[in-house]
Write a protein that holds these residues in place. Structure first.
Motif, PDB file in Angstrom:
ATOM      1  N   SER A 511       0.820  -1.223   0.000  1.00 38.00           N
ATOM      2  CA  SER A 511       0.000   0.000   0.000  1.00 38.00           C
ATOM      3  C   SER A 511       0.847   1.263   0.000  1.00 38.00           C
ATOM      4  CB  SER A 511      -0.934  -0.002   1.219  1.00 38.00           C
ATOM      5  OG  SER A 511      -0.186   0.179   2.423  1.00 38.00           O
ATOM      6  N   LEU A 512       2.139   1.125   0.321  1.00 40.65           N
ATOM      7  CA  LEU A 512       3.033   2.284   0.351  1.00 40.65           C
ATOM      8  C   LEU A 512       3.834   2.429  -0.940  1.00 40.65           C
ATOM      9  CD1 LEU A 512       4.508   1.730   3.945  1.00 40.65           C
ATOM     10  CD2 LEU A 512       2.633   3.261   3.311  1.00 40.65           C
ATOM     11  N   ALA A 513       3.579   1.547  -1.895  1.00 39.87           N
ATOM     12  CA  ALA A 513       4.430   1.473  -3.086  1.00 39.87           C
ATOM     13  C   ALA A 513       4.454   2.773  -3.879  1.00 39.87           C
ATOM     14  CB  ALA A 513       3.972   0.306  -3.972  1.00 39.87           C
ATOM     15  N   ASP A 514       3.304   3.476  -3.941  1.00 41.11           N
ATOM     16  CA  ASP A 514       3.246   4.692  -4.752  1.00 41.11           C
ATOM     17  C   ASP A 514       3.426   5.961  -3.919  1.00 41.11           C
ATOM     18  OD1 ASP A 514       0.894   4.406  -3.383  1.00 41.11           O
ATOM     19  OD2 ASP A 514      -0.400   5.118  -5.006  1.00 41.11           O
ATOM     20  N   PHE A 515       3.970   5.813  -2.724  1.00 36.66           N
ATOM     21  CA  PHE A 515       4.134   6.972  -1.843  1.00 36.66           C
ATOM     22  C   PHE A 515       5.465   7.687  -2.047  1.00 36.66           C
ATOM     23  CE2 PHE A 515       1.015   6.345   1.917  1.00 36.66           C
ATOM     24  CZ  PHE A 515      -0.005   6.061   1.020  1.00 36.66           C
ATOM     25  N   GLY A 516       6.304   7.158  -2.893  1.00 36.20           N
ATOM     26  CA  GLY A 516       7.603   7.785  -3.088  1.00 36.20           C
ATOM     27  C   GLY A 516       8.628   7.255  -2.094  1.00 36.20           C
TER      28      GLY A 516
END
Length: 539
Positions: A511-516
Motif C-alpha cells: 500500500s506504500l508502493a506509490d508513496f515515493g
C-alpha cells in the motif's frame, strides 16, 4: 461574633462584651485577632481555616485574651454562611467561656480533642473529623482515605526498656508522622501505638501507596536512645478508601483495621489495601520504582539492556537507521515491559536518568560498531518530556559523544509529537541547538497526538515518523489511506525524511508502493534484536 467573608467583624452581642471586655463599638470593623492570645501558633489557625474552608464548620477549644490582658479558655464553634450561588458571605462564631468550669481546671474536658502524650488529636477529634470528611465526600462525590498505622514491637519496648522510654519513642514517631503528612490531613493517636490518618483530598490509591511507603521508610529507621541502645521498629499500615471499601465511618475504620491486620500477618513493615487487586498493583509499581532507582544510581543499569530495530528502505532492503529500544529483565518480576516501567519512571522523576543511561549505552555501542569494517547506520534514541526542562542536557550530550569518540551525525534524537506540542518553546530552542551541532531530529508517534500539520514548518526536524496505529488504520480505511498519502506528500514538500512504523504484512508494504521514497520499520523486516545480532546483520 458575625464577620464578613474577609474576616471583618460586623456584629457582636452583649455576651461577647461581657466575656472579652470589648464594647461593640470597639469590636465592629476590627478583626477577630483582636482577642487572640499568643498561645496558638500559625499552624493552629491554618488548620482551623483549612477545615472551615473544606467543611463549612469548625469546633474546638481556644485560648483567647480579654481587653484586660487576661488569657481565658473558650469553647468556640464557627460556621460558614453562603448565598444561593454558594459564595461565602459571612462567618458566625459562638463562644462559651470555660474559665470557671471545674471540669476544665481539674480534669480533662469531654470537649478535649488533644492527646496529652503526643499532642496530636485524639479519638474524639478523629470521630468528629471523619464524620465531617465523609459528609463532605458524599456532597462533592470525592474519595476519602483512612490509614491506620502502628509503630510495631511496642509491647516488647515497654517490657524491655520501661514505660518512660516507650512514651518517648511514641512522641518521636508522632513527630515523624506529623512532618510527613499533608497539612490538610487529620493525624490522631487512636490508642497505644496506633495512629490514624484521614486524607481529605488527593486520596487516589497511587498517592496513598506512596505516602504509606514513605511512612514505612521513615518509621522503620533505627532509633538511638540516650543510653546508646538502638531500637528498630516494624510498622504496619492498613488503608481503606471511601466509598469503595465502606460508606460510613464505623465501616471505614473497621475496613482500615482489617487491612492493618492483614499487613501485620504478612510480616510487618508493609502496608495493605483492603482491595487486594489494587494492593498488588501498587506494590508492583513501587517495586518497579525502587528497583529502577537502585539500578540507575547504584549498579550502572544492571538488568537493563538495549535492543535495536532496523529501519529499512523498501526499494532495495537497505538498512538506513536503527532505533534503540530499552528492555528490562527484573531479578524477581522477570521481563518488565517498557510500556509498564517507562510511565512509572516518568511519574517518579527517573525518566531523565533513564534517558541518559540509554544515550550513553548507545554512544558506547556505536563506537564499538565503528571499529568493524562495515558501514554503521545512524541510531535513534527517544527523549522524554522532562529532558527539555534540564538546562544542562545539550552540554551533557556533547560531552557524552566526545567521551565515546563518535560524532553527532551518528545519533538521531526522537521526540514525540505530544512532547513537542506541550513544550513548544523549550523544544524548538533546544532541538534547534542540537540540530546545529549535527544531531538528527525526528518527530515520533506522529498521528497519535495533536497531528499539528500547521506547526511542522516551525519545528527543527529532519524526519517525520508515522505511528503504527496510523498504519493499521490506513490499511483498513480508504480515508485514512488518503490522509496518510497527504502527510507523506507534505513531509516531502518540507524536505523531511519519512519513517512508517508498524509494517508487519506484505499488503501494508504494497500500500506504500506509490508513496515515493520512504523508510519502514516493523516486524515484516526485522524484530528488535540485541547488539550481538546487529553485528552479524551489518556484516
Amino acid at each position: 461574633m458575625v464577620t464578613t467573608a474577609d474576616g471583618t467583624i460586623e456584629r457582636v452581642n452583649k455576651a461577647f462584651s461581657d466575656i472579652t471586655g470589648y464594647s461593640a463599638e470597639e469590636a465592629i470593623g476590627n478583626r477577630p485577632s483582636l482577642v487572640q492570645s499568643s498561645r496558638h501558633g500559625q499552624s493552629f489557625y491554618a488548620a482551623m481555616w483549612q477545615q472551615l474552608n473544606e467543611t463549612g464548620s469548625w469546633s474546638g477549644k481556644v485560648w483567647n485574651r480579654r481587653k484586660s490582658g487576661e488569657v481565658y479558655l473558650q469553647w468556640l464553634t464557627i460556621n460558614t454562611l453562603k448565598d444561593e450561588q454558594g459564595t461565602v458571605t459571612h462567618h458566625v462564631a459562638i463562644g462559651r467561656d470555660l474559665t470557671n468550669q471545674r471540669s476544665v481546671r481539674d480534669e480533662p474536658s469531654l470537649f478535649t480533642f488533644k492527646d496529652p502524650l503526643t499532642q496530636l488529636g485524639n479519638r474524639q477529634l478523629f470521630t468528629s473529623r471523619l464524620d465531617q470528611a465523609l459528609a463532605e465526600a458524599e456532597r462533592n462525590h470525592i474519595r476519602i482515605a483512612l490509614m491506620v498505622v502502628d509503630i510495631g514491637r511496642f509491647r516488647q519496648i515497654n517490657e524491655q526498656l520501661g514505660l518512660a522510654w516507650g512514651d518517648d519513642i511514641l512522641r518521636q514517631q508522632a513527630r515523624i508522622l506529623q512532618a510527613a503528612v499533608d497539612e490538610a490531613d487529620t493525624l490522631v493517636r487512636l490508642q497505644g501505638d496506633m495512629f490514624a490518618i484521614i486524607r481529605h483530598s488527593r486520596a487516589q490509591d497511587a498517592a496513598m501507596a506512596h505516602l504509606a511507603d514513605k511512612l514505612l521508610g521513615l518509621m522503620s529507621q533505627p532509633i538511638v536512645l540516650a543510653d546508646n541502645n538502638v531500637v528498630s521498629l516494624q510498622p504496619s499500615i492498613g488503608i481503606a478508601v471511601y466509598p469503595r471499601d465502606s460508606e460510613d465511618n464505623a465501616g471505614l475504620l473497621q475496613a482500615a483495621e482489617h487491612a492493618h491486620a492483614m499487613a501485620k500477618r504478612a510480616g510487618r513493615n508493609r502496608f495493605q489495601f483492603v482491595d487486594l487487586r489494587q494492593h498488588d498493583l501498587h506494590h508492583r509499581e513501587l517495586n518497579i520504582e525502587h528497583s529502577l532507582h537502585h539500578i540507575l544510581n547504584h549498579t550502572d543499569g544492571e538488568g537493563l539492556s538495549l535492543h535495536y530495530q532496523p529501519q529499512v528502505r523498501p526499494v532495495d532492503g537497505k538498512i538506513m537507521a536503527m532505533e534503540a529500544l530499552i528492555r528490562w529483565q527484573h531479578p524477581k518480576l522477570g521481563f518488565v515491559s517498557p510500556a509498564e516501567f517507562i510511565p512509572i519512571a516518568e511519574q517518579s522523576g527517573l525518566s531523565v536518568c533513564l534517558d541518559r543511561w540509554v544515550i550513553e549505552q548507545v554512544c558506547l555501542q556505536v563506537a564499538k560498531w565503528h571499529q568493524l569494517p562495515t558501514l554503521v547506520p545512524v541510531v535513534s534514541v527517544n527523549l522524554s518530556a522532562p529532558q527539555f526542562s534540564e538546562p544542562d542536557f545539550v552540554e551533557w550530550l556533547q560531552a557524552c559523544i566526545k567521551r565515546c569518540g563518535i560524532t553527532p551525525e551518528c545519533i538521531k534524537l526522537e521526540v514525540t509529537e505530544t512532547t513537542m506540542m506541550a513544550h513548544t518553546d523549550n523544544c524548538i530552542a533546544m532541538l534547534g541547538q542540537l540540530r546545529e551541532l549535527g544531531f538528527k531530529i525526528s518527530l515520533d508517534d506522529f498521528g497519535t497526538g495533536y497531528s499539528a500539520l500547521a506547526f511542522l514548518h516551525q519545528f527543527p526536524l529532519d524526519e517525520l515518523k508515522i505511528d503504527r496505529t496510523f498504519m493499521v488504520e490506513a490499511s483498513q480505511s480508504r480515508r485514512a489511506h488518503l490522509l496518510l498519502k497527504t502527510i507523506v506528500s507534505l513531509a516531502q514538500e518540507l524536505s523531511l525524511n519519512l519513517v512508517v512504523e508498524g509494517v508487519e504484512q506484505q499488503e501494508q508494504l504494497d500500500s506504500l508502493a506509490d508513496f515515493g521514497p520512504l523508510t519502514v520499520q516493523g516486524y515484516f523486516y526485522y524484530r528488535p534484536m540485541p547488539a550481538s545480532e546487529v553485528v552479524a546483520l551489518l556484516r
